[in-house]
Design an enzyme around this catalytic site. Structure first.
Site, PDB file in Angstrom:
ATOM      1  N   HIS A   1      11.831   4.706  14.312  1.00 25.41           N
ATOM      2  CA  HIS A   1      11.827   5.096  13.038  1.00 25.41           C
ATOM      3  C   HIS A   1      12.509   6.249  13.029  1.00 25.41           C
ATOM      4  O   HIS A   1      12.215   7.301  13.195  1.00 25.41           O
ATOM      5  CB  HIS A   1      10.200   5.169  12.821  1.00 25.41           C
ATOM      6  CG  HIS A   1      10.374   5.077  11.360  1.00 25.41           C
ATOM      7  ND1 HIS A   1      10.201   5.659  10.263  1.00 25.41           N
ATOM      8  CD2 HIS A   1      10.114   4.035  10.734  1.00 25.41           C
ATOM      9  CE1 HIS A   1       9.896   5.775   9.264  1.00 25.41           C
ATOM     10  NE2 HIS A   1       9.591   3.828   8.954  1.00 25.41           N
TER      11      HIS A   1
ATOM     12  N   HIS B   1       4.985   5.149  14.166  1.00 23.52           N
ATOM     13  CA  HIS B   1       5.134   6.030  13.285  1.00 23.52           C
ATOM     14  C   HIS B   1       4.149   6.610  12.860  1.00 23.52           C
ATOM     15  O   HIS B   1       4.684   7.442  11.795  1.00 23.52           O
ATOM     16  CB  HIS B   1       7.342   5.563  13.078  1.00 23.52           C
ATOM     17  CG  HIS B   1       6.920   4.261  11.700  1.00 23.52           C
ATOM     18  ND1 HIS B   1       6.677   2.859  11.976  1.00 23.52           N
ATOM     19  CD2 HIS B   1       6.392   4.228  10.581  1.00 23.52           C
ATOM     20  CE1 HIS B   1       6.267   2.280  10.943  1.00 23.52           C
ATOM     21  NE2 HIS B   1       5.686   3.272  10.280  1.00 23.52           N
TER      22      HIS B   1
ATOM     23  N   GLU C   1      -1.409  -8.915  -2.048  1.00 27.38           N
ATOM     24  CA  GLU C   1      -1.726  -8.278  -0.309  1.00 27.38           C
ATOM     25  C   GLU C   1      -3.026  -7.308  -0.780  1.00 27.38           C
ATOM     26  O   GLU C   1      -2.890  -6.143   0.148  1.00 27.38           O
ATOM     27  CB  GLU C   1      -0.570  -7.943   0.527  1.00 27.38           C
ATOM     28  CG  GLU C   1      -1.190  -7.462   2.769  1.00 27.38           C
ATOM     29  CD  GLU C   1      -0.647  -6.696   3.387  1.00 27.38           C
ATOM     30  OE1 GLU C   1       0.084  -5.606   2.945  1.00 27.38           O
ATOM     31  OE2 GLU C   1       0.045  -7.132   4.497  1.00 27.38           O
TER      32      GLU C   1
ATOM     33  N   ASP D   1       1.036  -1.080  -0.232  1.00 27.33           N
ATOM     34  CA  ASP D   1      -0.446   0.101   0.358  1.00 27.33           C
ATOM     35  C   ASP D   1       0.944   1.224  -0.238  1.00 27.33           C
ATOM     36  O   ASP D   1       0.138   2.430   0.476  1.00 27.33           O
ATOM     37  CB  ASP D   1      -0.909   0.039   1.348  1.00 27.33           C
ATOM     38  CG  ASP D   1      -0.001  -0.071   2.663  1.00 27.33           C
ATOM     39  OD1 ASP D   1       0.683  -0.295   2.117  1.00 27.33           O
ATOM     40  OD2 ASP D   1      -0.879  -0.544   4.099  1.00 27.33           O
TER      41      ASP D   1
ATOM     42  N   ARG E   1       2.412   7.600   9.634  1.00 27.57           N
ATOM     43  CA  ARG E   1       1.474   9.285  10.223  1.00 27.57           C
ATOM     44  C   ARG E   1       0.718  10.237  10.896  1.00 27.57           C
ATOM     45  O   ARG E   1       0.467  10.978  11.133  1.00 27.57           O
ATOM     46  CB  ARG E   1       1.389  10.186   8.072  1.00 27.57           C
ATOM     47  CG  ARG E   1       2.558   9.895   7.651  1.00 27.57           C
ATOM     48  CD  ARG E   1       2.313  10.894   6.369  1.00 27.57           C
ATOM     49  NE  ARG E   1       3.760  10.864   5.655  1.00 27.57           N
ATOM     50  CZ  ARG E   1       3.684   9.971   4.837  1.00 27.57           C
ATOM     51  NH1 ARG E   1       3.870   8.569   4.907  1.00 27.57           N
ATOM     52  NH2 ARG E   1       5.170  10.136   4.410  1.00 27.57           N
TER      53      ARG E   1
ATOM     54  N   GLU F   1      -2.014   5.559   3.217  1.00 25.54           N
ATOM     55  CA  GLU F   1      -1.789   3.812   2.196  1.00 25.54           C
ATOM     56  C   GLU F   1      -3.598   3.691   1.951  1.00 25.54           C
ATOM     57  O   GLU F   1      -3.347   2.281   1.322  1.00 25.54           O
ATOM     58  CB  GLU F   1      -1.245   3.105   3.971  1.00 25.54           C
ATOM     59  CG  GLU F   1       0.261   2.888   3.687  1.00 25.54           C
ATOM     60  CD  GLU F   1       1.017   4.145   4.827  1.00 25.54           C
ATOM     61  OE1 GLU F   1      -0.286   5.368   5.700  1.00 25.54           O
ATOM     62  OE2 GLU F   1       1.995   4.692   4.592  1.00 25.54           O
TER      63      GLU F   1
END
Ligand code: UDP
Length: 374
Positions: free
Chosen positions: A244, A211, A115, A93, A213, A129
């Site tokens: 991250h 992490h 997926e 994604d 967004r 995503e």
């Protein structure tokens, strides 16, 4: 038949590596692997771990979401013209997935999406995503759905049933490969101790990753603050947080958690060590998709630092407490788990597959192209 695989990030590397290995075992295919460079530092060590060297590399600057999509599109335009593959395979994604699928569509190259069909049905959760995955579905020709639920989502959106293949999730394949390596490594416990000398066997290990967004900013501050309070309150726990590299994450986390007793901040871990640590953990706090899947397969309880999930099957495999980034919900969930004995056995519920998803995908591709030839 020439297959090009395009990937760009850490989770894609992990989940597509088993497919590359399975394709390379077959003589029917010529396989080209192209790395976009989206997660330059985190994705390449994973490919090395699986013994895969990309044949082609793009150079992108990653300045913004728009920049990365535009740069990948432009560079794949040239590459697809030169190489003209018979099939593009993408996984997941990310921006690399969407940009590669769009470039392949413009070149009329058939697209296989691994997926496929995961949905939260909320445009910005996760961002970008959810939309990347949805748009890739519109562009794709073959849809490799990891679960029956993902297939249902695709059918609901009008994807034809004959183009959907329920294969299991390739993350389970990758996890099994890592567990074999861990079993083979002599003195497993010892090597974990060598790599993480700060770990204390008497303390319960809470593994944290965060992490996304949509959690950056206030949400991440709240997560850090509550974990700091837990670490100071409870001397029977130790928290490990591989941070991250994104500056938005580091600039929030380091000032709040550095030098806190019982909290160990590390750089992103290589995949094998991350799985070793997950294997040894008492529970996991995460906003990651892949970490949820791996934790569930290892039977670890999950505190989900998101409000919603595109992976409802995970709740059939392990205990999931959904907290989002709310400090008091995280506090309650952690204390509840710490104070009730947790059973952490490898989960044999095949809701995400049995570790043979890559074989199913390769088989489906062969069948499709055979029936085209006939
Ligand atoms: N991971 C890793 N090292 C770390 C943290 C995570 O190798 O320090 C792996 C983890 O095992 C999982 C993947 O990275 O397979 C998850 O990546 P991420 O959270 O970036 O993406 P998502 O799964 O949410 O798309």
């Amino acid at each position: 038949m020439k297959i090009m695989i395009v990937f760009g990030t850490r989770p894609e590397a992990i989940k597509i590596a088993p497919v590359i290995l399975a394709l390379r075992r077959m003589t029917d295919f010529s396989v080209q692997v192209c790395f976009t460079g989206q997660h330059r530092d985190m994705a390449m060590p994973i490919m090395e771990l699986f013994g895969i060297e990309p044949d082609l590399k793009l150079t992108i600057t990653n300045r913004s979401l728009c920049d990365s999509v535009a740069e990948i599109l432009q560079q794949l335009d040239v590459l697809f013209r030169q190489e003209n593959p018979d099939l593009l395979l993408v996984q997941g994604d990310t921006n690399s997935v969407l940009a590669a699928a769009l470039a392949a569509f413009y070149h009329r190259i058939p697209i296989g999406h691994i997926e496929a069909g995961l949905r939260t049905f909320q445009k910005f959760l996760p961002y970008p995503e959810e939309m990347n995955r949805l748009l890739t579905t519109r562009l794709a020709d073959l849809h490799f759905a990891p679960t029956q639920q993902a297939k249902e989502n695709l059918l609901h959106e009008g994807v034809k049933e004959e183009n959907i293949f329920v294969t299991g999730n390739t993350v389970i394949d990758a996890l099994h490969l890592m567990l074999k390596k861990i079993d083979c490594a002599s003195g497993n416990g010892g090597s974990l101790q060598r790599f993480f000398p700060f770990l204390q066997p008497s303390r319960k290990l809470l593994l944290l990753t965060g992490h996304r967004r949509e959690n950056q900013g206030e949400g991440l501050v709240e997560i850090c603050n509550v974990l700091r309070r837990i670490a100071l309150l409870r001397d029977d726990v130790q928290i490990v947080y591989p941070v991250h590299p994104s500056p938005q994450v580091r600039n929030t986390v380091l000032p709040l958690l550095q030098n806190t007793a019982n909290i160990h901040l590390t750089a992103p871990l290589d995949y094998l060590h991350f799985i070793q640590l997950l294997h040894q953990s008492y529970c996991v706090l995460t906003d990651s998709g892949g970490v949820q899947e791996e934790a569930a397969a290892l039977g670890k309880p999950i505190i989900l630092l998101r409000e919603t999930t595109e992976r409802p099957e995970i709740a059939q495999m392990t205990r999931v407490i959904t907290t989002g980034t709310d400090g008091s919900r995280i506090w309650n969930a952690v204390l509840q788990l710490l104070d009730t004995p947790v059973q952490t056995e490898i989960c044999y519920n095949p809701a995400l597959g049995k570790g043979d998803a890559a074989e199913h995908i390769v088989h489906a591709i062969m069948e499709c192209f055979r029936s085209e030839d006939e």
